[in-house]
Design an enzyme around this catalytic site. Structure first.
Site, PDB file in Angstrom:
ATOM      1  N   ARG A 122       0.963  -1.273  -0.127  1.00 22.50           N
ATOM      2  CA  ARG A 122      -0.108  -0.018   0.038  1.00 22.50           C
ATOM      3  C   ARG A 122       0.960   1.305   0.015  1.00 22.50           C
ATOM      4  O   ARG A 122       0.396   2.594   0.396  1.00 22.50           O
ATOM      5  CB  ARG A 122      -0.752   0.065   1.171  1.00 22.50           C
ATOM      6  CG  ARG A 122      -2.094  -0.976   1.292  1.00 22.50           C
ATOM      7  CD  ARG A 122      -2.970  -0.876   2.021  1.00 22.50           C
ATOM      8  NE  ARG A 122      -4.131  -1.760   1.957  1.00 22.50           N
ATOM      9  CZ  ARG A 122      -4.098  -2.835   2.756  1.00 22.50           C
ATOM     10  NH1 ARG A 122      -3.227  -3.287   3.363  1.00 22.50           N
ATOM     11  NH2 ARG A 122      -5.095  -4.072   2.749  1.00 22.50           N
ATOM     12  N   LYS A 144       3.426  11.570 -10.641  1.00 19.40           N
ATOM     13  CA  LYS A 144       2.324  10.728 -11.527  1.00 19.40           C
ATOM     14  C   LYS A 144       2.878   9.336 -11.653  1.00 19.40           C
ATOM     15  O   LYS A 144       4.278   9.548 -12.406  1.00 19.40           O
ATOM     16  CB  LYS A 144       2.318  11.441 -12.531  1.00 19.40           C
ATOM     17  CG  LYS A 144       1.092  12.436 -12.872  1.00 19.40           C
ATOM     18  CD  LYS A 144       0.638  12.934 -14.035  1.00 19.40           C
ATOM     19  CE  LYS A 144      -0.612  13.785 -14.162  1.00 19.40           C
ATOM     20  NZ  LYS A 144      -0.794  14.356 -15.275  1.00 19.40           N
ATOM     21  N   GLU A 186       9.318  18.586 -24.226  1.00 12.75           N
ATOM     22  CA  GLU A 186       8.715  18.912 -22.667  1.00 12.75           C
ATOM     23  C   GLU A 186       9.290  20.200 -22.207  1.00 12.75           C
ATOM     24  O   GLU A 186       8.744  21.105 -21.759  1.00 12.75           O
ATOM     25  CB  GLU A 186       9.159  17.756 -21.692  1.00 12.75           C
ATOM     26  CG  GLU A 186       8.411  16.550 -21.896  1.00 12.75           C
ATOM     27  CD  GLU A 186       6.884  16.538 -21.663  1.00 12.75           C
ATOM     28  OE1 GLU A 186       6.496  17.559 -21.301  1.00 12.75           O
ATOM     29  OE2 GLU A 186       6.442  15.389 -22.069  1.00 12.75           O
ATOM     30  N   LYS A 230       7.666  22.775 -13.236  1.00  8.72           N
ATOM     31  CA  LYS A 230       7.064  21.735 -12.731  1.00  8.72           C
ATOM     32  C   LYS A 230       6.857  21.690 -11.229  1.00  8.72           C
ATOM     33  O   LYS A 230       5.502  21.549 -10.778  1.00  8.72           O
ATOM     34  CB  LYS A 230       7.754  20.308 -13.130  1.00  8.72           C
ATOM     35  CG  LYS A 230       7.101  19.004 -12.757  1.00  8.72           C
ATOM     36  CD  LYS A 230       6.165  18.574 -13.873  1.00  8.72           C
ATOM     37  CE  LYS A 230       5.524  17.405 -13.685  1.00  8.72           C
ATOM     38  NZ  LYS A 230       5.933  16.116 -14.218  1.00  8.72           N
ATOM     39  N   GLU A 240      -3.964  17.360  -9.562  1.00  8.05           N
ATOM     40  CA  GLU A 240      -4.376  17.736 -11.128  1.00  8.05           C
ATOM     41  C   GLU A 240      -6.101  18.155 -11.000  1.00  8.05           C
ATOM     42  O   GLU A 240      -6.984  17.726 -11.716  1.00  8.05           O
ATOM     43  CB  GLU A 240      -4.448  16.592 -12.185  1.00  8.05           C
ATOM     44  CG  GLU A 240      -4.353  17.251 -13.657  1.00  8.05           C
ATOM     45  CD  GLU A 240      -3.937  16.306 -14.839  1.00  8.05           C
ATOM     46  OE1 GLU A 240      -4.551  16.198 -15.306  1.00  8.05           O
ATOM     47  OE2 GLU A 240      -2.674  15.920 -14.543  1.00  8.05           O
ATOM     48  N   ARG A 244      -2.914  21.941 -12.708  1.00  7.41           N
ATOM     49  CA  ARG A 244      -1.713  21.040 -13.351  1.00  7.41           C
ATOM     50  C   ARG A 244      -2.159  20.291 -14.639  1.00  7.41           C
ATOM     51  O   ARG A 244      -1.198  19.826 -15.446  1.00  7.41           O
ATOM     52  CB  ARG A 244      -1.778  19.701 -12.311  1.00  7.41           C
ATOM     53  CG  ARG A 244      -0.578  18.844 -12.627  1.00  7.41           C
ATOM     54  CD  ARG A 244      -0.277  17.957 -11.568  1.00  7.41           C
ATOM     55  NE  ARG A 244       0.916  17.165 -11.856  1.00  7.41           N
ATOM     56  CZ  ARG A 244       1.520  16.204 -11.168  1.00  7.41           C
ATOM     57  NH1 ARG A 244       1.218  16.221  -9.882  1.00  7.41           N
ATOM     58  NH2 ARG A 244       2.346  15.189 -11.690  1.00  7.41           N
ATOM     59  N   ASN A 248      -0.334  19.022 -19.425  1.00  2.00           N
ATOM     60  CA  ASN A 248      -0.783  18.190 -20.575  1.00  2.00           C
ATOM     61  C   ASN A 248      -0.495  18.707 -21.976  1.00  2.00           C
ATOM     62  O   ASN A 248      -1.234  18.337 -23.040  1.00  2.00           O
ATOM     63  CB  ASN A 248      -1.919  17.429 -20.273  1.00  2.00           C
ATOM     64  CG  ASN A 248      -2.005  16.650 -18.983  1.00  2.00           C
ATOM     65  OD1 ASN A 248      -1.022  15.798 -18.982  1.00  2.00           O
ATOM     66  ND2 ASN A 248      -2.825  16.892 -18.131  1.00  2.00           N
ATOM     67  N   HIS A 251      -0.263  16.965 -25.181  1.00  3.46           N
ATOM     68  CA  HIS A 251      -0.243  15.632 -24.576  1.00  3.46           C
ATOM     69  C   HIS A 251      -1.567  14.830 -25.255  1.00  3.46           C
ATOM     70  O   HIS A 251      -1.591  13.783 -25.320  1.00  3.46           O
ATOM     71  CB  HIS A 251      -0.235  15.336 -23.241  1.00  3.46           C
ATOM     72  CG  HIS A 251       1.334  15.379 -22.773  1.00  3.46           C
ATOM     73  ND1 HIS A 251       1.987  16.566 -23.007  1.00  3.46           N
ATOM     74  CD2 HIS A 251       2.196  14.660 -22.201  1.00  3.46           C
ATOM     75  CE1 HIS A 251       3.380  16.504 -22.625  1.00  3.46           C
ATOM     76  NE2 HIS A 251       3.251  15.284 -21.840  1.00  3.46           N
ATOM     77  N   HIS A 255      -0.974  11.657 -27.158  1.00  5.39           N
ATOM     78  CA  HIS A 255      -1.063  10.208 -26.701  1.00  5.39           C
ATOM     79  C   HIS A 255      -1.778   9.588 -27.466  1.00  5.39           C
ATOM     80  O   HIS A 255      -1.265   8.464 -27.722  1.00  5.39           O
ATOM     81  CB  HIS A 255      -1.798  10.337 -25.184  1.00  5.39           C
ATOM     82  CG  HIS A 255      -0.700  10.660 -24.127  1.00  5.39           C
ATOM     83  ND1 HIS A 255      -1.430  10.909 -22.721  1.00  5.39           N
ATOM     84  CD2 HIS A 255       0.191  10.614 -23.894  1.00  5.39           C
ATOM     85  CE1 HIS A 255      -0.398  11.548 -21.858  1.00  5.39           C
ATOM     86  NE2 HIS A 255       0.746  11.371 -22.513  1.00  5.39           N
ATOM     87  N   HIS A 268       7.739   9.484 -27.140  1.00  5.47           N
ATOM     88  CA  HIS A 268       6.688  10.294 -26.272  1.00  5.47           C
ATOM     89  C   HIS A 268       7.199  11.794 -26.619  1.00  5.47           C
ATOM     90  O   HIS A 268       6.155  12.304 -26.901  1.00  5.47           O
ATOM     91  CB  HIS A 268       6.982  10.114 -24.855  1.00  5.47           C
ATOM     92  CG  HIS A 268       6.049  11.099 -24.027  1.00  5.47           C
ATOM     93  ND1 HIS A 268       4.668  11.075 -23.986  1.00  5.47           N
ATOM     94  CD2 HIS A 268       6.407  12.111 -23.060  1.00  5.47           C
ATOM     95  CE1 HIS A 268       4.238  11.921 -23.211  1.00  5.47           C
ATOM     96  NE2 HIS A 268       5.077  12.451 -22.563  1.00  5.47           N
TER      97      HIS A 268
END
Length: 363
Positions: A122, A144, A186, A230, A240, A244, A248, A251, A255, A268
């Protein structure tokens, strides 16, 4: 250059430490965090060959018991099968709640190691030691973590902040050129969404596509300003809930392109470059952004040696359909991050499908 950037969070703040040669001080840095003695070092064969011995030696010298797990390189291995291998190694080595997984590698290794740490017992500690430009400026920071589902990128994941991000710029010297260019996508993103000054600094550089042609002071600025951007955004919105989402930028379509090409045609960063070109043009079509600004952005993307066109043979309707699987879809509406000026973006779900099709057809 030595910089320490703080990621300020309500529950677990941490530092991004940037210093040449810092890989050899990994054990020392981790000792100061009062972590348990057991460490699982996760890497891929190429990175481990270059840096595994140094990382292990540093950890051992600081009194840590080190086991390692080497996963295959590549986005297509970022799946639950790889996570199962990490769980098996964690069990074999009796990792405890105080133990730490150390991610030594690029974004794929960082995401998988982070997800394994988030879910083993956990949640155990994770330390990110990024070895690619993309991971240094983006994926290693912010917590993330996750893996891909056959139908979409990063659909399985969790937020799990690292205890430390250790960046050694010296390791970029062994980074393949294509991977360096991927990271620049990025960096350009931060210039468009947050840091107009960084954008202008990159415009002033003659080259952006190879490390050896970029002045050391610009590399310093790229690392520190990107990490600071960042950290600022994540500090204001860890999970997010709002702000935040601007990270993206590029992206959403990026993606979809990655997923539809089976993670084998574009990497990527290349997909993000294509996605930024598309998002910029969508913003122009919606009269939110000036044509001159999108031209400035696209010129930077090209200077970084990144693609600005869709891969050949990609079906436009398949891209439009794939957008519906994006994690940011809300009530069936796709949310886009769109620029309004260099350094400022907005998030909107009011982008007509015909505008998306029109822009994609032009690419």
């Amino acid at each position: 250059m030595t910089s320490v950037i703080k990621v300020n969070l309500p529950q677990q703040s941490y530092e991004i430490a940037i210093a040449p040669g810092s890989l050899d001080r990994l054990g020392e840095q981790m000792s100061s965090l009062k972590l348990g003695k057991k460490v699982l070092l996760v890497s891929n064969p190429t990175i481990f060959k270059h840096y595994g011995e140094r990382a292990t030696a540093s950890l051992t010298a600081a009194g840590f018991e080190v086991a390692s797990s080497i996963l295959p390189a590549g986005e297509r291995y970022k799946n639950l099968n790889s996570i199962q291998k990490l769980y098996d190694t964690a069990l074999e080595n009796r990792l405890e709640r105080s133990s730490t997984i150390v991610a030594l590698g690029g974004g794929v290794i960082g995401d998988m190691a982070g997800f394994a740490a988030a879910t083993w017992l956990r949640g155990i500690n994770v330390v990110q030691v990024p070895t690619t430009l993309l991971a240094m400026v983006d994926s290693a920071i912010g917590g993330k973590t996750g893996v891909n589902h056959p139908q979409g990128k990063n659909l399985i994941g969790a937020f799990h902040q690292p205890r430390l991000v250790l960046i050694d710029p010296d390791v970029l010297k062994t980074l393949p050129m294509r991977e360096f260019r991927a990271g620049m996508a990025e960096v350009i993103k931060y210039g468009v969404i947050w840091d107009a000054e960084l954008f202008v600094q990159m415009e002033a550089s003659k080259h952006l596509n190879q490390l050896r042609y970029i002045k050391p002071e610009l590399i310093d600025a790229i690392l520190t300003r990107s990490c600071q951007a960042k950290a600022d955004v994540v500090g204001k919105d860890e999970k997010e809930a709002g702000l935040r989402a601007i990270l993206n930028y590029g992206h959403t379509i990026g993606h979809a392109v990655e997923s539809l090409t089976g993670y084998r045609v574009v990497n990527h960063g290349e997909a993000v470059g294509i996605g930024m070109v598309a998002a910029g043009q969508i913003a122009v079509e919606l009269r939110m952004w000036q044509k001159e600004d999108t031209e400035r952005q696209n010129a930077l993307i090209q200077k970084a040696g990144l693609p600005t066109q869709l891969p050949s043979g990609l079906d436009i309707e398949a891209i439009v359909d794939a957008l519906q699987l994006d994690k940011k879809v809300k009530a069936g509406k796709v949310r886009f991050v769109l620029p309004t000026q260099i350094g400022v973006v907005t998030v909107t779900d009011e982008v007509p499908a015909d505008i998306i099709r029109q822009v994609l057809q032009g690419m």
